[in-house]
Design an enzyme around this catalytic site. Structure first.
Site, PDB file in Angstrom:
ATOM      1  N   GLY A  11       0.848  -1.190   0.000  1.00  0.00           N
ATOM      2  CA  GLY A  11       0.000   0.000   0.000  1.00  0.00           C
ATOM      3  C   GLY A  11       0.880   1.234   0.000  1.00  0.00           C
ATOM      4  N   LEU A  12       0.242   2.371  -0.097  1.00  0.00           N
ATOM      5  CA  LEU A  12       0.973   3.644  -0.121  1.00  0.00           C
ATOM      6  C   LEU A  12       1.701   3.886   1.198  1.00  0.00           C
ATOM      7  CD1 LEU A  12      -1.761   5.935  -1.738  1.00  0.00           C
ATOM      8  CD2 LEU A  12       0.329   5.068  -2.841  1.00  0.00           C
ATOM      9  N   SER A  13       2.692   4.753   1.150  1.00  0.00           N
ATOM     10  CA  SER A  13       3.379   5.186   2.360  1.00  0.00           C
ATOM     11  C   SER A  13       2.359   5.831   3.295  1.00  0.00           C
ATOM     12  CB  SER A  13       4.464   6.203   1.997  1.00  0.00           C
ATOM     13  OG  SER A  13       5.105   6.672   3.149  1.00  0.00           O
ATOM     14  N   GLY A  14       2.339   5.382   4.546  1.00  0.00           N
ATOM     15  CA  GLY A  14       1.408   5.942   5.519  1.00  0.00           C
ATOM     16  C   GLY A  14       0.042   5.275   5.542  1.00  0.00           C
ATOM     17  N   GLY A  16      -0.634   2.297   6.616  1.00  0.00           N
ATOM     18  CA  GLY A  16      -0.793   1.487   7.822  1.00  0.00           C
ATOM     19  C   GLY A  16      -0.179   0.100   7.729  1.00  0.00           C
ATOM     20  N   LYS A  17       0.660  -0.139   6.735  1.00  0.00           N
ATOM     21  CA  LYS A  17       1.271  -1.460   6.541  1.00  0.00           C
ATOM     22  C   LYS A  17       2.048  -1.921   7.766  1.00  0.00           C
ATOM     23  CE  LYS A  17       3.617  -0.008   3.057  1.00  0.00           C
ATOM     24  NZ  LYS A  17       3.127   1.373   3.159  1.00  0.00           N
ATOM     25  N   THR A  18       2.972  -1.116   8.226  1.00  0.00           N
ATOM     26  CA  THR A  18       3.814  -1.488   9.362  1.00  0.00           C
ATOM     27  C   THR A  18       2.988  -1.572  10.639  1.00  0.00           C
ATOM     28  OG1 THR A  18       5.761  -0.525   8.313  1.00  0.00           O
ATOM     29  CG2 THR A  18       5.849  -0.848  10.700  1.00  0.00           C
ATOM     30  N   SER A  85       6.117  -1.837  -2.298  1.00  0.00           N
ATOM     31  CA  SER A  85       6.164  -2.701  -3.494  1.00  0.00           C
ATOM     32  C   SER A  85       5.122  -2.255  -4.516  1.00  0.00           C
ATOM     33  CB  SER A  85       6.021  -4.177  -3.121  1.00  0.00           C
ATOM     34  OG  SER A  85       4.973  -4.427  -2.232  1.00  0.00           O
TER      35      SER A  85
END
Length: 175
Positions: A11-14, A16-18, A85
């Site tokens: 997903g985009l930066s920010g 919520g992936k991490t 990615s």
């Protein structure tokens, strides 16, 4: 009881992936399940300092993560990989290499990610300080058929985490 699988958070930066991968990791550890987190920012910092954000540099970062995830997954570890990615072909290569692979699309609009701007990157990208910024000057190719879609703009961290854990139970990755 569990079997090895890589959950590939994209997903985009920010978006919520991490945050989600950490939340899922905590839930799995409470169940005494062996996990390992792989994070794009940490991999860049620890192994690839100075690596840029061109397609070739992103590809190297993602290929390395896929290699590590493949080894860990083969040893029955549940891998939580958090990488923008942005290219479908990169994610498909990861799927092919790893085998036991679940693509988790962490959906969130560019506008909401820019509003959150947890790392100050959107401000820098809009001002031109950052080149090759995903979603602005570089593309983000949304997944076509991810195993899971969690919408962090519409649902809480806890709700998204529960969707992921439920999927793992329903598909026999954890019991």
């Amino acid at each position: 009881m569990h079997k090895g699988v890589t959950l590939w958070f994209t997903g985009l930066s920010g978006s919520g992936k991490t945050t989600l991968s950490r939340s899922v990791e905590q839930k799995l550890k409470q169940l005494n399940i062996v996990t390992e987190a792989l994070d794009g920012d940490i991999l860049r910092d620890q192994i690839f300092s100075g690596l840029g954000f061109s397609k070739a540099d992103r590809s190297l970062n993602v290929r390395t993560a896929a290699y590590l995830a493949q080894i860990l997954t083969r040893h029955n570890v549940i891998v939580l990989a958090s990488f923008i990615s942005p290219y479908r072909d990169m994610r498909e290569q990861c799927r092919q290499r790893i085998g036991s692979f679940l693509e988790v699309y962490v959906k969130c609009s560019w506008e909401e990610c820019a509003r959150r701007d947890v790392k100050g990157l959107y401000r820098k990208a809009v001002s031109g300080e950052i080149k090759h910024f995903t979603g602005l000057t570089d593309p983000y190719e949304e997944p076509v058929h991810p195993e899971l879609i969690v919408d962090t703009e519409m649902e809480s961290e806890e709700q998204c985490t529960e969707h992921i854990i439920a999927y793992l139970y329903q598909h026999g990755y954890i019991r």
